[in-house]
Design a protein around this motif. Structure first.
Motif, PDB file in Angstrom:
ATOM      1  N   ARG A 118       0.800  -1.220   0.000  1.00 32.12           N
ATOM      2  CA  ARG A 118       0.000   0.000   0.000  1.00 32.12           C
ATOM      3  C   ARG A 118       0.835   1.273   0.000  1.00 32.12           C
ATOM      4  O   ARG A 118       0.472   2.262  -0.580  1.00 32.12           O
ATOM      5  CB  ARG A 118      -0.889   0.025   1.240  1.00 32.12           C
ATOM      6  N   GLU A 119       1.987   1.216   0.690  1.00 30.21           N
ATOM      7  CA  GLU A 119       2.806   2.431   0.794  1.00 30.21           C
ATOM      8  C   GLU A 119       3.265   2.876  -0.589  1.00 30.21           C
ATOM      9  O   GLU A 119       3.508   4.038  -0.839  1.00 30.21           O
ATOM     10  CB  GLU A 119       4.048   2.198   1.673  1.00 30.21           C
ATOM     11  N   ALA A 120       3.376   1.900  -1.479  1.00 29.52           N
ATOM     12  CA  ALA A 120       3.945   2.241  -2.775  1.00 29.52           C
ATOM     13  C   ALA A 120       2.855   2.559  -3.785  1.00 29.52           C
ATOM     14  O   ALA A 120       2.855   2.070  -4.888  1.00 29.52           O
ATOM     15  CB  ALA A 120       4.804   1.085  -3.269  1.00 29.52           C
ATOM     16  N   TRP A 160       0.755   8.487  -4.644  1.00 30.15           N
ATOM     17  CA  TRP A 160      -0.592   8.995  -4.362  1.00 30.15           C
ATOM     18  C   TRP A 160      -0.780   9.051  -2.854  1.00 30.15           C
ATOM     19  O   TRP A 160      -1.307   8.137  -2.248  1.00 30.15           O
ATOM     20  CB  TRP A 160      -1.652   8.109  -4.983  1.00 30.15           C
ATOM     21  N   ASN A 161      -0.376  10.128  -2.264  1.00 31.54           N
ATOM     22  CA  ASN A 161      -0.369  10.243  -0.809  1.00 31.54           C
ATOM     23  C   ASN A 161      -0.952  11.604  -0.470  1.00 31.54           C
ATOM     24  O   ASN A 161      -0.511  12.626  -0.990  1.00 31.54           O
ATOM     25  CB  ASN A 161       1.093  10.125  -0.339  1.00 31.54           C
ATOM     26  N   GLU A 162      -1.942  11.602   0.408  1.00 30.04           N
ATOM     27  CA  GLU A 162      -2.686  12.836   0.677  1.00 30.04           C
ATOM     28  C   GLU A 162      -1.818  13.957   1.230  1.00 30.04           C
ATOM     29  O   GLU A 162      -2.213  15.113   1.197  1.00 30.04           O
ATOM     30  CB  GLU A 162      -3.834  12.548   1.638  1.00 30.04           C
ATOM     31  N   SER A 163      -0.622  13.597   1.719  1.00 28.91           N
ATOM     32  CA  SER A 163       0.199  14.670   2.267  1.00 28.91           C
ATOM     33  C   SER A 163       1.129  15.283   1.213  1.00 28.91           C
ATOM     34  O   SER A 163       1.973  16.100   1.538  1.00 28.91           O
ATOM     35  CB  SER A 163       0.987  14.173   3.478  1.00 28.91           C
ATOM     36  N   SER A 164       0.957  14.877  -0.030  1.00 33.19           N
ATOM     37  CA  SER A 164       1.720  15.548  -1.086  1.00 33.19           C
ATOM     38  C   SER A 164       0.748  16.063  -2.148  1.00 33.19           C
ATOM     39  O   SER A 164      -0.451  15.817  -2.063  1.00 33.19           O
ATOM     40  CB  SER A 164       2.731  14.578  -1.698  1.00 33.19           C
TER      41      SER A 164
END
Ligand SMILES: *[C@@H]1O[C@H](CO)[C@@H](O)[C@H](O)[C@H]1NC(C)=O
Ligand SMILES: *[C@@H]1O[C@H](CO)[C@@H](O)[C@H](O)[C@H]1NC(C)=O
Ligand SMILES: *[C@@H]1O[C@H](CO)[C@@H](O)[C@H](O)[C@H]1NC(C)=O
Ligand SMILES: *[C@@H]1O[C@H](CO)[C@@H](O)[C@H](O)[C@H]1NC(C)=O
Length: 610
Positions: A45-47, A51-55
């Protein structure tokens, strides 16, 4: 100062056009979209390709994203051949309303193409070929007015093809190699550049215009006929008799008329009764047994009076009786305090057009418009074995405890067979409608939900406190009998109307668990079935699997509601429905906890705007 102003600006932008900047709300929603899309895949999931809400999707290079030249809003999402095996969360995707291209070709995307896809109103290209999509194509596709290219070929999609004829700019429709059935709707064939529906289960005649296309676009549908296919269609069957119009309005008329009918019958009964009373006082009880009664007629409630020719009086006259007690003028409408409605008579109600709004386990609800255009909600209570006096005392007692969030009783009527309760009609509908109606609660934000929960709990606690001597609880609290005032304030209706009054503690317990279910409904946006225990089980299992965020209404997640406070409310809701009655809080305790969550919410909101 500057920050403040900017905040004001962005807040306004969120309200007016969610697409003018990739706000946190959009980032959270897109991250959720990716998370759902990559469910079940072997990729950790990390990869999720950044697509990460903090970026930021545009400046931090999320995979597959192309932005407009302002580098602020997402234009295209292209994620072809990435072994994505999850599902499409259209509601989350469409939080980025600026998206024009969605391409997920050659993955393992499963599930249905959701109805919500129509919220991405800017979509021009939808490429989904070579996936494992199932279910049917949403009818709402026809609302994507800007759509040009649509490709769902090579999936497992069944059901009919929606009407694309309203999309004037459509150039591509590719749906070969699925399990689509039904007939081919009209397309603007002259305008299409690509079209293929081969290898489906389509049937019937190919619409005019399709005859000019090559046969390879239709092959593999054994029941399809007409040009360009070689098999001719069978002659048309004789035209069926003109179908009866079944529009919404005629349905509504039907309810209005049936309302009139119902009320008309009561009027006749009433007038006849009055005549009878004047002329035949002496006539004795034998009429009393025949009375107003319920008739269950193909599922519809109907009131009717029974009539018989009276021989005793010699005349050929109908006799009716409402109740044996009715001669004592006791079965007339009791109007409680409502300045607007002073002078409202039972006859006024009977004369007025009525519309059936809903029918439930405990009775039916009608909208009745009285003379001066005032709309009333009349609840007709079914099967309640309660004495007339007891009912009257109960209603008057309830009326003594007024709370701004409890709907005041305008009037009530009680005879042995009939119990009616009159409220003001609330045009804004119920909490149920707000959550599950056309808007699906999308514009019902976290702050409003929390406020509403707080007010409902406070009102209920107030009523419990006031009426605890008599043990009168609500007994049937649910989202469909919580209404919304003009100011969108909650109004609890039907307090104390539970048919078959239980032991008093029991109905108080019921109120606590019902309140818990209402809270769950507010948090999850899910429709409650039966008594809500299924919803509770689902929520509990999701929490056990550490999937807590998945239970929350997507609209709340997309909005960026505080997860911490949503979890607090969730825990409270679950306590209310705890299997062990001793562990359940009282409604007053629930009200206190919600008030404190609300306080924290307000603090954090004012902190954010500093
Ligand atoms: C998002 O990125 C931040 C910092 O770059 C990281 O701490 C966090 O774990 C990431 N979240 C997810 C869900 O990958
Ligand atoms: C997808 O899966 C296949 C086979 O498991 C693998 O060869 C390929 O590299 C994967 N592609 C991506 C983008 O992960
Ligand atoms: C199409 O298939 C669905 C099941 O997938 C079925 O319910 C429906 O009746 C079918 N429609 C037609 C017109 O055959
Ligand atoms: C339509 O699709 C079928 C099945 O994939 C294919 O055999 C046929 O060549 C296609 N027709 C056109 C014109 O592309």
């Amino acid at each position: 100062m500057m920050i403040n102003f900017w905040l004001i600006l962005t807040t306004t932008c969120i309200l007016t056009s969610p697409s003018s900047a990739e706000t946190e709300q959009v980032r959270v929603a897109l991250a959720l979209f990716m998370k759902t899309l990559s469910l079940g895949s072997s990729i950790p999931r990390e990869a999720n390709w950044g697509w990460n809400e903090s970026s930021d999707p545009c400046t931090d290079g999320w995979k597959g994203i192309t932005c407009y030249s302002d580098a602020a809003t997402v234009k295209k999402i292209v994620l072809d051949e990435l072994n994505l095996t999850g599902a499409i969360d259209a509601a989350a995707l469409c939080a980025a309303a600026s998206v024009t291209v969605l391409s997920l070709n050659s993955n393992g995307v499963a599930g249905e193409l959701p109805e919500d896809i129509s919220k991405c109103s800017k979509l021009t290209h939808v490429y989904l070929h070579g996936n494992r999509l199932s279910g049917s194509l949403p009818v709402s596709l026809s609302r994507l007015k800007n759509l040009k290219r649509f490709d769902v070929s090579g999936n497992g999609i069944s059901g009919g093809i929606p009407d694309f004829s309203r999309i004037s700019g459509l150039l591509t429709f590719l749906a070969q190699n699925n399990r689509l059935n039904g007939s081919i709707p009209n397309f603007d064939f002259g305008n299409l550049e690509e079209f293929n529906v081969s290898n489906n289960d389509l049937s019937g005649a190919i619409p005019a215009g399709g005859g000019g296309l090559s046969v390879s676009r239709f092959l593999g549908n054994p029941l399809l006929c007409g040009p360009p296919l070689p098999n001719t269609c069978p002659p048309l069957p004789p035209p069926p008799p003109p179908p009866r119009k079944k529009s919404d309005s005629s349905k509504k008329d039907y309810f209005i008329y049936s309302g009139y009918g119902l009320i008309g019958v009561i009027v006749v009964v009433l007038i006849a009764f009055k005549v009878m009373k004047k002329t035949a006082r002496r006539e004795k009880e034998d009429a009393a047994a025949k009375g107003l009664r319920f008739q269950r007629d193909s599922g519809h409630d109907k009131l009717s009076g029974s009539s018989s020719d009276s021989k005793a009086g010699g005349g050929n006259r109908s006799e009716f009786s409402i109740t044996p007690e009715s001669g004592k003028n006791s079965s007339s409408l009791t109007v409680l305090s409502s300045p607007l409605m002073n002078g409202l008579r039972f006859e006024d109600l009977l004369r007025s057009p009525a519309e059936l709004i809903s029918r439930g386990r405990h009775g039916s609800l009608y909208k009745v418009t009285v003379d001066d255009g005032v709309n009333l909600a009349v609840k007709r209570i079914r099967d309640w074995e309660i004495g007339r006096n007891e009912f009257k005392i109960r209603m008057q007692r309830i009326d003594q405890f007024r709370h701004p969030n409890v709907m005041p009783i305008v009037a009530f009527y009680c005879s042995r067979q009939e119990k009616l309760l009159v409220y003001h009609f609330q045009e804004n509908g119920s909490l149920f409608n707000l959550l599950h109606g056309p808007g699906n609660g999308g514009s019902f934000h976290w702050g409003s939900r929390l406020n509403l929960a707080a007010k409902i709990a406070e009102a209920l606690a107030y009523m419990h406190q006031g009426l605890k001597g008599e043990g009168i609880a609500h007994g049937n609290l649910k989202s469909s009998n919580i209404f919304l005032s003009k100011e969108m304030e909650p109004l609890i209706s039907e307090y104390g109307l539970q048919a078959g009054v239980g032991i008093h503690d029991e109905s108080i317990e019921t109120d606590v668990s019902s309140l818990g279910i209402v809270l769950l409904e507010l948090l999850t946006g899910k429709v409650v079935q039966n008594n809500g225990m299924e919803l509770a089980r689902w929520v509990n299992s999701a929490i056990r699997e550490e999937w807590t965020v998945e239970v929350f209404d997507k609209a709340l997640v997309a909005e960026g509601a505080s997860e911490e406070r949503m979890v607090m409310l969730l825990q409270l809701a679950l306590k209310c429905i705890d299997a062990s009655l001793q562990l359940r809080p009282t409604v007053a305790e629930v009200a206190r906890v919600i008030a404190s969550i609300r306080e924290q919410e307000e603090k954090s909101a004012s902190f954010d705007s500093l």
